[in-house]
Each structure stands twice: as structure tokens, then as C-alpha cells.
Design an enzyme around this catalytic site. Structure first.
Site, PDB file in Angstrom:
ATOM      1  N   ASN A  54       0.827  -1.203   0.000  1.00 26.19           N
ATOM      2  CA  ASN A  54       0.000   0.000   0.000  1.00 26.19           C
ATOM      3  C   ASN A  54       0.873   1.269   0.000  1.00 26.19           C
ATOM      4  OD1 ASN A  54      -2.083   1.623   2.363  1.00 26.19           O
ATOM      5  ND2 ASN A  54      -2.756   1.131   0.307  1.00 26.19           N
ATOM      6  N   LYS A  65       8.511   0.792   9.070  1.00 33.37           N
ATOM      7  CA  LYS A  65       8.287   1.041  10.491  1.00 33.37           C
ATOM      8  C   LYS A  65       8.391  -0.289  11.230  1.00 33.37           C
ATOM      9  CE  LYS A  65       5.785   5.276   9.541  1.00 33.37           C
ATOM     10  NZ  LYS A  65       4.530   6.006   9.351  1.00 33.37           N
ATOM     11  N   LYS A  86       5.074   4.008  17.476  1.00 28.62           N
ATOM     12  CA  LYS A  86       3.680   4.498  17.468  1.00 28.62           C
ATOM     13  C   LYS A  86       2.724   3.382  17.050  1.00 28.62           C
ATOM     14  CE  LYS A  86       3.161   4.705  12.899  1.00 28.62           C
ATOM     15  NZ  LYS A  86       2.133   3.993  12.128  1.00 28.62           N
TER      16      LYS A  86
HETATM   17  P1  NAD Z   1       1.347  -3.658   2.882  1.00 23.56           P
HETATM   18  O1  NAD Z   1       1.127  -4.039   4.292  1.00 23.56           O
HETATM   19  O2  NAD Z   1       0.277  -2.904   2.193  1.00 23.56           O
HETATM   20  O3  NAD Z   1       1.575  -4.932   1.976  1.00 23.56           O
HETATM   21  C1  NAD Z   1       2.297  -6.063   2.344  1.00 23.56           C
HETATM   22  C2  NAD Z   1       3.390  -6.254   1.314  1.00 23.56           C
HETATM   23  O4  NAD Z   1       4.234  -7.336   1.725  1.00 23.56           O
HETATM   24  C3  NAD Z   1       2.888  -6.600  -0.086  1.00 23.56           C
HETATM   25  O5  NAD Z   1       3.584  -5.848  -1.047  1.00 23.56           O
HETATM   26  C4  NAD Z   1       3.229  -8.078  -0.220  1.00 23.56           C
HETATM   27  O6  NAD Z   1       3.467  -8.462  -1.550  1.00 23.56           O
HETATM   28  C5  NAD Z   1       4.513  -8.127   0.573  1.00 23.56           C
HETATM   29  N1  NAD Z   1       4.916  -9.458   1.000  1.00 23.56           N
HETATM   30  C6  NAD Z   1       4.126 -10.481   1.429  1.00 23.56           C
HETATM   31  N2  NAD Z   1       4.898 -11.546   1.721  1.00 23.56           N
HETATM   32  C7  NAD Z   1       6.197 -11.179   1.485  1.00 23.56           C
HETATM   33  C8  NAD Z   1       7.445 -11.832   1.610  1.00 23.56           C
HETATM   34  N3  NAD Z   1       7.529 -13.089   2.058  1.00 23.56           N
HETATM   35  N4  NAD Z   1       8.568 -11.156   1.277  1.00 23.56           N
HETATM   36  C9  NAD Z   1       8.503  -9.884   0.853  1.00 23.56           C
HETATM   37  N5  NAD Z   1       7.354  -9.197   0.706  1.00 23.56           N
HETATM   38  C10 NAD Z   1       6.207  -9.853   1.028  1.00 23.56           C
HETATM   39  O7  NAD Z   1       2.753  -2.866   2.770  1.00 23.56           O
HETATM   40  P2  NAD Z   1       3.024  -1.303   3.017  1.00 23.56           P
HETATM   41  O8  NAD Z   1       1.799  -0.592   3.469  1.00 23.56           O
HETATM   42  O9  NAD Z   1       3.719  -0.783   1.799  1.00 23.56           O
HETATM   43  O10 NAD Z   1       4.007  -1.324   4.270  1.00 23.56           O
HETATM   44  C11 NAD Z   1       5.406  -1.346   4.185  1.00 23.56           C
HETATM   45  C12 NAD Z   1       5.998  -0.572   5.335  1.00 23.56           C
HETATM   46  O11 NAD Z   1       5.562   0.786   5.230  1.00 23.56           O
HETATM   47  C13 NAD Z   1       5.562  -1.048   6.732  1.00 23.56           C
HETATM   48  O12 NAD Z   1       6.661  -1.006   7.616  1.00 23.56           O
HETATM   49  C14 NAD Z   1       4.521  -0.029   7.156  1.00 23.56           C
HETATM   50  O13 NAD Z   1       4.453   0.150   8.559  1.00 23.56           O
HETATM   51  C15 NAD Z   1       5.069   1.222   6.493  1.00 23.56           C
HETATM   52  N6  NAD Z   1       4.062   2.284   6.273  1.00 23.56           N
HETATM   53  C16 NAD Z   1       2.827   1.999   5.791  1.00 23.56           C
HETATM   54  C17 NAD Z   1       1.904   3.018   5.588  1.00 23.56           C
HETATM   55  C18 NAD Z   1       0.523   2.771   5.063  1.00 23.56           C
HETATM   56  O14 NAD Z   1      -0.357   3.638   5.231  1.00 23.56           O
HETATM   57  N7  NAD Z   1       0.272   1.651   4.389  1.00 23.56           N
HETATM   58  C19 NAD Z   1       2.285   4.340   5.856  1.00 23.56           C
HETATM   59  C20 NAD Z   1       3.559   4.608   6.324  1.00 23.56           C
HETATM   60  C21 NAD Z   1       4.439   3.556   6.529  1.00 23.56           C
HETATM   61  P1  13P Z   2      -0.987   1.620   9.876  1.00 24.19           P
HETATM   62  O1  13P Z   2       0.007   0.578   9.415  1.00 24.19           O
HETATM   63  O2  13P Z   2      -1.501   1.386  11.253  1.00 24.19           O
HETATM   64  O3  13P Z   2      -2.087   1.824   8.868  1.00 24.19           O
HETATM   65  O4  13P Z   2      -0.204   3.012   9.946  1.00 24.19           O
HETATM   66  C1  13P Z   2       0.146   3.659   8.785  1.00 24.19           C
HETATM   67  C2  13P Z   2       1.170   4.683   9.076  1.00 24.19           C
HETATM   68  O5  13P Z   2       2.267   4.351   9.442  1.00 24.19           O
HETATM   69  C3  13P Z   2       0.755   6.098   8.908  1.00 24.19           C
HETATM   70  O6  13P Z   2       1.846   6.974   9.004  1.00 24.19           O
END
Ligand code: NAD
Ligand code: 13P
Length: 350
Positions: free
Chosen positions: A11, A119, A204
Site C-alpha cells: 500500500n 516502520k 507508534k
Molecule cells: P502492505 O502491508 O500494504 O503490503 C504487504 C506487502 O508485503 C505486499 O507488497 C506483499 O506483496 C509483501 N509481501 C508479502 N509476503 C512477502 C514476503 N515473504 N517477502 C517480501 N514481501 C512480502 O505494505 P506497506 O503498506 O507498503 O508497508 C510497508 C511498510 O511501510 C511497513 O513497515 C509499514 O508500517 C510502512 N508504512 C505503511 C503506511 C501505510 O499507510 N500503508 C504508511 C507509512 C508507513
Molecule cells: P498503519 O500501518 O496502522 O495503517 O499506519 C500507517 C502509518 O504508518 C501512517 O503513518
């Protein structure tokens, strides 16, 4: 010329690729094309996710309805995706990074700069290892971080938000990262405090689980504000205990209090913890995660476990009643209502 690859395509990974691609196409110092490594999977239609992204310019599974930019190229081969890049953006759930680093060791350009949007942390014998440190150690590259109040779906719709780049010493690299990410709706500031920024983003998520319990129990706004205040204090105490160089001011940047607020209001960790509490703790987190997030991953429950491990190893659990309660509740040792009885908690060593 700088060539960017995004390692990850969930995402936030997809939104990061969109933000970056909107800038590489406009700025002369960057190659237009942005590679995005995709952990390949088959969609219900039988098609491969990578093929669909490249055909439709949309990550139909993790960011449906949003065009990424024609200059984003999805690539399922990790080594191929990074081979020409000298700017690597790491954005996968934190639990996969150790394996990814092992696969990348020795395979990247020597002039590469990294940035982590991840994170989370790893637990080592000596204590917590931040993901940026893991990347630096395993890949031998400098690694900054970018964290902030950044719910991905809102940034995908180009709603205004802020973010913080954390760097150590290499200010030039930090300025380049700011240039790469900054847009009129995504306002990026750099601070010299990698660990502080990364710990804010990581911890957080544990507080957001607590906020979700409070919501699920319908305890109201004052209780939730109390949980956020106590959580912020524990975030700062934990950060400074392990990394005394962490700066107080970092907690007032987007990566600090602003991310805490947005995640406790509208994040995935909050949402699933809310459902956990409404089910009286009877349905495990991994089951709810799979059902409610369809492939997206929570970081807070795992981080609570990691925090618990490093604190119990040092005998410091009693100083972190909120973090300890989140772990005890999420593992079923205490009911969700224990979140407001934290002063009574007797932390255990397991
Ligand atoms: P996500 O949670 O939306 O998706 C999970 C991802 O993991 C997918 O791309 C999937 O293909 C992949 N995956 C599944 N199994 C796997 C494996 N064995 N090896 C490698 N990849 C695999 O991912 P995201 O939201 O991009 O989150 C990534 C990081 O970004 C996290 O640390 C999250 O906390 C941080 N983050 C997320 C948001 C948000 O709003 N989504 C915002 C800020 C930071
Ligand atoms: P969540 O993974 O709890 O959706 O948090 C997203 C995030 O890190 C916003 O900055």
C-alpha cells in the site's frame, strides 16, 4: 544521474513509487524510470500481479484505483530490479527485510544510497536493531529514513501531509531524498536523527494497537487521548534508553506526534485492534489481519513482541506498562479491558 528503485510494492510502497515517479520525470538529475520490486503473486484472475501493474499502471491489489505514473515499471526479480540503481527506497513490512538484505548483499552498486520507509525493528542479543542499521550492516550502504503522518491511501489521493527524513551526517544525501519525495501536497523536512525518526515511526504502531482496544471497548475520546499521551512518553523513554543521542525535538516533527495521532485515528493497526477488542480477544490477530486487510500487514503486534523481548531481557518491563499491556493483551494473556488498568500490570518475563 540518479536511478531509483523502490524495494516493495504494498500500500505505502505503491504510493511511494507514485510520489517518486512524479518527481523523477520532472527533475533532470534523475532517470525518469522508477523500478518497483514486486513480491510476485497470482491474482484471483490467474494473472501475475506484476503483469497487471505493467499493463494497467495500477497496483490493483494494494492500491486499486490509483495510477502510479507511466514511468513506474514493476519487476518481480529482486536482483534485476536493483542492479542499475544508486538510490534504493526500502518499503516492505519489516519482518521480510532480513531475508531481502541477505538476497541483496553484494548485488548492489557501490555508490548506492538507501532510505527506509519501514516502520519496525529487529531484535538482536544486544537489543533493538533498527531496519536502517540492518540495511547499512548487511549491504554496506548509508541509509536514511523517511517517516511521518502518512496514511498511504490519503497521500495517494494527493491530500496534503508532511513527512520527516532522518539522516546521520550525510546532509547532501538527505537533501537529495527531500528533493525526490517533496511535492506540493507532500511536505518533507530533514532532521539529523535517524534513530529518533525511525523509533517514532516504529513505536507508534504499538500505541495504535492500544488505541484500537480503547475504540473497540467504546471508552471514548478522553481515554484514547490518555493512552496516546502515555504512549508518547513511553516512546520517548524507550528511544532514549537505547539510543541516548535521540533528540526531544524529533518527537514534535511529523514522524513523532503527528504520526501517532493519525495512526491512532485512522490506521490499520487501530482498525484491527478495534475488532480484536470487540471480539473479546477471542479471534487472534493474524486471523483478523488476513480477513480485514487482504494481504496488507500489521506491524504493531510484532513490534509489541519485539519491544517486550528487549525490555524483558534487560529487566526494564516495569518501566513500560502500556507497551507491556499491549503485548499481554495481543497474546491473549490479559483481556482487552486491561488496557486501562496498566498501573496494576505485573509484567511477566515471557
Ligand atoms: P502492505 O502491508 O500494504 O503490503 C504487504 C506487502 O508485503 C505486499 O507488497 C506483499 O506483496 C509483501 N509481501 C508479502 N509476503 C512477502 C514476503 N515473504 N517477502 C517480501 N514481501 C512480502 O505494505 P506497506 O503498506 O507498503 O508497508 C510497508 C511498510 O511501510 C511497513 O513497515 C509499514 O508500517 C510502512 N508504512 C505503511 C503506511 C501505510 O499507510 N500503508 C504508511 C507509512 C508507513
Ligand atoms: P498503519 O500501518 O496502522 O495503517 O499506519 C500507517 C502509518 O504508518 C501512517 O503513518
Amino acid at each position: 544521474m540518479f536511478k531509483v528503485t523502490v524495494v516493495g510494492s504494498g500500500n505505502w510502497g505503491s504510493v511511494a513509487a507514485k510520489l517518486i515517479a512524479s518527481n523523477t520525470i520532472r527533475l533532470a538529475s534523475f532517470h525518469d524510470e522508477v523500478r518497483m520490486w514486486v513480491f510476485e503473486e497470482k491474482l484471483p484472475s490467474g494473472e501475475k500481479l506484476t503483469d497487471v501493474i505493467n499493463k494497467t499502471n495500477e497496483n490493483v491489489k494494494y492500491l486499486p484505483g490509483i495510477k502510479l505514473g507511466k514511468n513506474v515499471v514493476a519487476d518481480p526479480e529482486l536482483e534485476n530490479a536493483v542492479k542499475d540503481a544508486n538510490m534504493l527506497v526500502f518499503v516492505t513490512p519489516h519482518q521480510f527485510m532480513e531475508g531481502i538484505c541477505k538476497r541483496l548483499a553484494g548485488k548492489i552498486r557501490s555508490d548506492t544510497e538507501g532510505i527506509s520507509l519501514i516502520k519496525g525493528m529487529e531484535v538482536k542479543k544486544e537489543g533493538p536493531t533498527m531496519i536502517s542499521t540492518l540495511i547499512t550492516k548487511q549491504l554496506g550502504i548509508n541509509c536514511s529514513v523517511l517517516m511521518g503522518a502518512n496514511i498511504a491511501n490519503e497521500i495517494a489521493l494527493e491530500k496534503f501531509s508532511e513527512a520527516t527524513v532522518g539522516y546521520n551526517q550525510n546532509k547532501l544525501a538527505a537533501e537529495r531524498w527531500v528533493e525526490l519525495f517533496n511535492t506540493p501536497y507532500f511536505n518533507v523536512t530533514a532532521v539529523e536523527d535517524v534513530e529518533g525518526v525511525e523509533l517514532c515511526g516504529t513505536l507508534k504502531n504499538v500505541v495504535a494497537i492500544a488505541a484500537g482496544f480503547v475504540d473497540g471497548l467504546e471508552m471514548g475520546n478522553n481515554t484514547k487521548a490518555a493512552i496516546m499521551r502515555i504512549g508518547l512518553k513511553e516512546m520517548r523513554a524507550f528511544s532514549k534508553m537505547w539510543f541516548p543521542s535521540v533528540k526531544d525535538n524529533t518527537f514534535f516533527e511529523s514522524c513523532g506526534v503527528a504520526d501517532l495521532i493519525t495512526t491512532c485515528m485512522g490506521g490499520r493497526n487501530r482498525k484491527v485492534a478495534d475488532a480484536y477488542a470487540r471480539n473479546g480477544g477471542k479471534r487472534p490477530f493474524d486471523e483478523l489481519e488476513a480477513e480485514m486487510l487482504q494481504g496488507q500487514k500489521l506491524q504493531g503486534v510484532l513490534t509489541a513482541q519485539e519491544v517486550h523481548e528487549v525490555l524483558s531481557h534487560r529487566g526494564w518491563l516495569h518501566m513500560f506498562p502500556l507497551f507491556s499491556a499491549v503485548h499481554a493483551i495481543s497474546t491473549g494473556r490479559l483481556p482487552p479491558s486491561a488496557i486501562v488498568k496498566i498501573s496494576d500490570l505485573k509484567p511477566s518475563s515471557n
